[in-house]
Design an enzyme around this catalytic site. Structure first.
Site, PDB file in Angstrom:
ATOM      1  N   ASP A 171       0.864  -1.182   0.000  1.00  0.00           N
ATOM      2  CA  ASP A 171       0.000   0.000   0.000  1.00  0.00           C
ATOM      3  C   ASP A 171       0.898   1.229   0.000  1.00  0.00           C
ATOM      4  OD1 ASP A 171      -1.932   1.939   0.419  1.00  0.00           O
ATOM      5  OD2 ASP A 171      -2.427   1.298   2.451  1.00  0.00           O
ATOM      6  N   ASP A 230       0.679   5.166  -0.061  1.00  0.00           N
ATOM      7  CA  ASP A 230      -0.232   6.303   0.096  1.00  0.00           C
ATOM      8  C   ASP A 230       0.290   7.552  -0.605  1.00  0.00           C
ATOM      9  OD1 ASP A 230      -1.906   4.776   1.678  1.00  0.00           O
ATOM     10  OD2 ASP A 230      -1.108   5.525   3.566  1.00  0.00           O
ATOM     11  N   SER A 285      -6.380   3.281  -4.793  1.00  0.00           N
ATOM     12  CA  SER A 285      -7.034   3.195  -3.487  1.00  0.00           C
ATOM     13  C   SER A 285      -8.282   4.086  -3.445  1.00  0.00           C
ATOM     14  CB  SER A 285      -6.051   3.598  -2.392  1.00  0.00           C
ATOM     15  OG  SER A 285      -5.709   4.965  -2.519  1.00  0.00           O
ATOM     16  N   HIS A 289      -2.603   0.224  -4.423  1.00  0.00           N
ATOM     17  CA  HIS A 289      -2.467  -1.087  -3.794  1.00  0.00           C
ATOM     18  C   HIS A 289      -1.899  -2.022  -4.851  1.00  0.00           C
ATOM     19  CE1 HIS A 289      -6.074  -0.173  -0.925  1.00  0.00           C
ATOM     20  NE2 HIS A 289      -4.963   0.418  -0.528  1.00  0.00           N
TER      21      HIS A 289
END
Length: 161
Positions: free
Chosen positions: A78, A80, A108, A115
């Site tokens: 993941d 961000d 995401s 992801h």
């Protein structure tokens, strides 16, 4: 990698999730949910359902999630806040990483992160792992999981129009 639904849709490794404020704050977190609306768990298989069941119930929640269960033999990364307003990676390292990885990658729920899902296993269980990853230092959080956690699932495949 085929889509996650093709690979794992019939397995009871799915749940729903809802945005809810963390206790005593206005910060939203993604809480796993059972299809009946009660809290779910990424470590309790009795709270998981098939994709079809989770998808059917999705309108009552913020979305659908996939649990990293050991038998799936997948690793999730993941990243961000790594996409710009055009939903393109912000730097060349990440672009090359995604191209080289050649794996199922989706945007995401925020529309700003990615992801990545890999088939395979780590030499150890990767749980709650928010460690610095070489090349990803710029991003506020890069998480890597192989079991005991879940990722939100958008089906918004990166690179498809």
């Amino acid at each position: 990698m085929n889509t996650l639904v093709q690979l794992f849709g019939e397995k009871k490794v799915w749940l729903n999730w809802s945005f809810e404020p963390k206790k005593n704050t206005n910060i939203l977190t993604k809480v796993p949910k059972r299809i009946d609306g009660s809290n779910g768990s990424s470590t309790d298989p009795s709270t998981w359902v098939t994709y079809k069941e989770a998808f059917t119930a999705r309108d009552r929640f913020s979305g659908v999630g996939l649990v990293f269960e050991e038998s799936l033999n997948i690793i999730g990364v993941d990243v961000d806040k790594c996409l710009n307003e055009n939903k393109e990676p912000e730097n060349e390292f990440l672009k090359e990483f995604i191209k080289t990885a050649n794996t199922y990658t989706e945007i995401s729920p925020s529309g700003k992160g990615l992801h990545l899902f890999f088939q395979g296993s780590e030499p150890f269980d990767v749980k709650a792992n928010k460690r610095p990853v070489t090349g990803f230092e710029k991003y506020p959080v890069t998480e890597i999981y192989s079991c005991g956690r879940y990722f939100t699932f958008t089906g918004d495949i990166f690179g498809e129009e």
